[in-house]
Every structure is written in C-alpha cells, then in structure tokens.
Design an enzyme around this catalytic site. Structure first.
Site, short mmCIF file in Angstrom:
data_model
loop_
_atom_site.label_atom_id
_atom_site.label_comp_id
_atom_site.label_asym_id
_atom_site.label_seq_id
_atom_site.Cartn_x
_atom_site.Cartn_y
_atom_site.Cartn_z
N ARG A 1 0.85 -1.21 0.00
CA ARG A 1 0.00 0.00 0.00
C ARG A 1 0.87 1.25 0.00
O ARG A 1 0.57 2.25 -0.64
CB ARG A 1 -0.92 -0.01 1.22
N GLN B 1 -9.54 10.53 7.56
CA GLN B 1 -9.49 9.13 7.97
C GLN B 1 -8.43 8.39 7.15
O GLN B 1 -8.12 7.24 7.42
CB GLN B 1 -10.84 8.45 7.74
N ASN B 2 -7.92 9.08 6.13
CA ASN B 2 -6.97 8.44 5.22
C ASN B 2 -5.59 8.36 5.85
O ASN B 2 -5.20 9.24 6.62
CB ASN B 2 -6.89 9.22 3.89
N ASP C 1 -2.92 7.87 3.81
CA ASP C 1 -2.00 7.96 2.66
C ASP C 1 -1.11 9.20 2.66
O ASP C 1 -0.22 9.33 1.81
CB ASP C 1 -2.81 7.86 1.34
N HIS D 1 -6.58 8.29 11.65
CA HIS D 1 -6.21 6.88 11.61
C HIS D 1 -4.73 6.68 11.38
O HIS D 1 -4.30 5.59 11.02
CB HIS D 1 -7.03 6.16 10.53
N CYS E 1 14.47 -2.27 21.08
CA CYS E 1 14.06 -3.39 21.96
C CYS E 1 13.94 -4.71 21.22
O CYS E 1 13.65 -5.74 21.83
CB CYS E 1 12.72 -3.05 22.64
N THR F 1 -16.43 10.03 2.12
CA THR F 1 -16.48 9.02 3.17
C THR F 1 -17.86 8.41 3.26
O THR F 1 -18.88 9.08 3.08
CB THR F 1 -16.08 9.59 4.55
N SER F 2 -17.90 7.10 3.53
CA SER F 2 -19.18 6.39 3.63
C SER F 2 -19.87 6.70 4.96
O SER F 2 -20.98 6.27 5.21
CB SER F 2 -18.96 4.89 3.49
N ASN G 1 -20.03 13.53 -2.45
CA ASN G 1 -19.92 12.08 -2.63
C ASN G 1 -20.76 11.69 -3.84
O ASN G 1 -21.91 12.16 -3.93
CB ASN G 1 -20.44 11.36 -1.37
P1 OAD Z 1 -15.05 3.91 2.16
O1 OAD Z 1 -14.41 3.05 1.13
O2 OAD Z 1 -15.92 3.31 3.22
O3 OAD Z 1 -15.95 5.02 1.45
C1 OAD Z 1 -15.43 5.77 0.38
C2 OAD Z 1 -16.50 6.77 0.00
O4 OAD Z 1 -15.97 7.59 -1.03
C3 OAD Z 1 -17.76 6.11 -0.56
O5 OAD Z 1 -18.90 6.69 0.06
C4 OAD Z 1 -17.70 6.45 -2.06
O6 OAD Z 1 -19.01 6.67 -2.60
C5 OAD Z 1 -16.94 7.76 -2.04
N1 OAD Z 1 -16.21 8.07 -3.27
C6 OAD Z 1 -15.69 7.22 -4.18
N2 OAD Z 1 -15.07 7.93 -5.16
C7 OAD Z 1 -15.17 9.25 -4.82
C8 OAD Z 1 -14.74 10.47 -5.42
N3 OAD Z 1 -14.05 10.49 -6.58
N4 OAD Z 1 -15.04 11.64 -4.79
C9 OAD Z 1 -15.76 11.64 -3.62
N5 OAD Z 1 -16.19 10.51 -3.00
C10 OAD Z 1 -15.91 9.34 -3.62
O7 OAD Z 1 -13.87 4.74 2.82
P2 OAD Z 1 -13.93 5.58 4.15
O8 OAD Z 1 -15.27 6.20 4.36
O9 OAD Z 1 -12.75 6.49 4.14
O10 OAD Z 1 -10.65 2.83 8.90
O11 OAD Z 1 -13.69 4.47 5.29
C11 OAD Z 1 -13.56 4.96 6.61
C12 OAD Z 1 -12.68 4.02 7.36
O12 OAD Z 1 -13.17 2.68 7.22
C13 OAD Z 1 -11.25 3.93 6.86
O13 OAD Z 1 -10.46 4.99 7.32
C14 OAD Z 1 -10.82 2.63 7.49
C15 OAD Z 1 -12.07 1.79 7.26
O14 OAD Z 1 -12.32 0.96 8.34
C16 OAD Z 1 -9.51 2.25 9.47
O15 OAD Z 1 -8.68 1.71 8.78
C17 OAD Z 1 -9.45 2.36 10.93
#
Ligand code: OAD
Length: 247
Positions: A70, A101-102, A104, A119, A150, A188-189, A213
C-alpha cells in the site's frame, strides 16, 4: 456546476470551516477506497482482518508486506485537484481544520497545513511494543524488521480495527466539529466510528453540513447541501465559485 447561493454565502461568511475526508478523495489519485474490492495481489485479502492487531499477531509478515504494497501505491500516487482545492480553501479561511481518515499522507503532500490524521499515516513506522516512531532500522532478511531499541517487530503507524484513535487528535477533531460554522464531509461512507460521528456533531451544534460524494450515505438525508459527484471535479469548482480561485 451550479451551487446554491445560500451554500456559497455560508462558506464565504464562515470564520471556522472543518472538513472530514475519507478514501473517496484519494480515489482520483488511484488509491483504492477502503470498501472497494481489494485489487491486485491482495484481492482475496479481507482488510478488516489484516488491518487489526490480531491479524498482525497471527501473521506479521503478511501484514507488513500488505502495508509495504500500500505504501508503494501511495508513494506512486499524487495529490489530485480535490486535495489541492482543500489547500486553496484553507488559505482563504481564517480558521480551517482538515480531519482525515486516510492514512495515505496525500493531504500533507498537497500542502495542507492543519491536518488531523485520525487513523495515522502508513508512511510512518513505529515499534509495536514501545509505540514510538522509528525512522531507521537494520535492513535484514527478517520481515517485519525489528525495533533497534528493543527488538520487537516494527509496525505501520496506523490505527487498526479494535484500536483506539490518538486521543489528542480525536479531541481536536471533536472540538473543530462542535465549533465550526461549516462542515464538509467529503469522500467518506460515514459509517466507521468515531469519525462518522463528527458530521452529526457539527449538525447538532448548528453548522451547515455539506456532503461531497457520488453516492448517498447515512448522512445524506440530514445535511443542508448535497454535492453529488467526484471530489476532484466538485471541489475546484466550489472554491472557484466561492473565492474566484482560478484552479
Ligand atoms: P469507504 O471506502 O468506506 O468510502 C469511500 C466513499 O468515497 C464512498 O462513500 C464512495 O461513494 C466515495 N467516493 C468514491 N469515489 C469518490 C470520489 N471520486 N469523490 C468523492 N467521493 C468518492 O472509505 P472511508 O469512508 O474512508 O478505517 O472508510 C472509513 C474508514 O473505514 C477507513 O479509514 C478505514 C475503514 O475501516 C480504518 O482503517 C481504521
């Protein structure tokens, strides 16, 4: 793209804007979102298993190599116009808090200054026992590498499922969500806690919440403004509409 004059006015008049981003803002940089099917080498892998302390304990080598893969994807990726638009927004807003939450690191590489990495950041490595950042270690055949202090395994400096978020970072994010006038939830979802609670907190404290989104989320029916589309397209046009930024 047409934006509501009320939304433009709210952003222009806001003294404090808070933004929460998820994997969607990095999708246009070629970084797969979290819930997209894992591609390539790790198609069969369940991220929820690998991104966990239990997964690391059971198979430290596989977890270390998954994060190395990654890291290589992220290193080859570049910030996209969505990341850059948020830099321009930060420069034009008196008080701006970017909560992500990213893991990267693309917001920092784009030039964002006040970034709260809820995160963690997979470009950083820490000792799995002492929990201190480690910047250098003996290159050897053992994978994961060992802590030079260690001897414990090194691990990526990210929050795994079942682990707590960095307390101070979460406190700052919560403070921003409860004191901002405008809160943008981007890519974010909106389902993974405690990050998913932040936009709801902002709503409860009277902020105007804007969602960016292409898909609906549990937040969509509650927000004041929904911008349906890709962040890399919408955000530069939004910053231009509000501040005349010639992106
Ligand atoms: P998800 O993969 O759950 O959601 C990504 C969101 O981005 C979805 O709602 C897509 O519709 C939207 N999306 C896709 N392409 C897009 C674009 N070009 N522009 C805008 N939105 C777009 O990812 P996260 O919500 O980030 O936690 O997930 C949250 C957390 O769940 C992550 O940080 C991770 C995971 O568990 C940990 O690792 C602790």
């Amino acid at each position: 793209m047409e934006f509501s004059p009320a939304m433009i006015a709210a952003i222009q008049q806001a003294s404090h804007i808070a933004v929460l981003t998820g994997a969607g803002i990095s999708a246009e940089s070629g970084v797969p979102t979290f819930r997209e099917a894992q591609t390539g080498l790790y198609a069969q892998v369940n991220p929820q298993e690998l991104a966990s302390l239990e997964g690391f304990r059971q198979n430290p080598m596989l977890v270390w190599e998954w994060y190395s893969w990654r890291r290589s994807i992220v290193t080859a990726a570049n910030p996209n116009p969505g990341h850059k638009a948020l830099v321009a927004m930060e420069q034009r807003t008196p008080n701006f808090t970017l909560i992500t939450q990213n893991v990267d690191g693309l917001h920092r590489r784009a030039g964002s200054q006040n970034v709260l990495e809820l995160h963690g950041n997979l470009m950083n490595t820490r000792c799995s026992q002492e929990n201190i950042l480690i910047t250098g270690w003996q290159i050897s055949e053992t994978i994961p590498p060992k802590c030079p202090n260690c001897g414990a395994f090194l691990r990526p400096d990210v929050v795994w499922f079942g682990e707590n978020l960095p307390v101070l970072t979460l406190q700052k994010a919560t403070q921003a969500a409860t004191s901002c006038q405008v809160f943008l939830s981007i890519g974010t979802s909106a389902i993974v806690e405690p990050a998913a609670s932040l936009p709801f907190l902002a709503l409860q404290h009277g902020a105007d919440v804007i969602e960016v989104n292409p898909e609906p989320t549990p937040l969509s029916k509650l927000v004041a403004f929904t911008l349906r589309g890709a962040a890399g397209i919408i955000l530069p046009e939004l910053v231009q509409a509000v501040w005349g930024w010639d992106h």
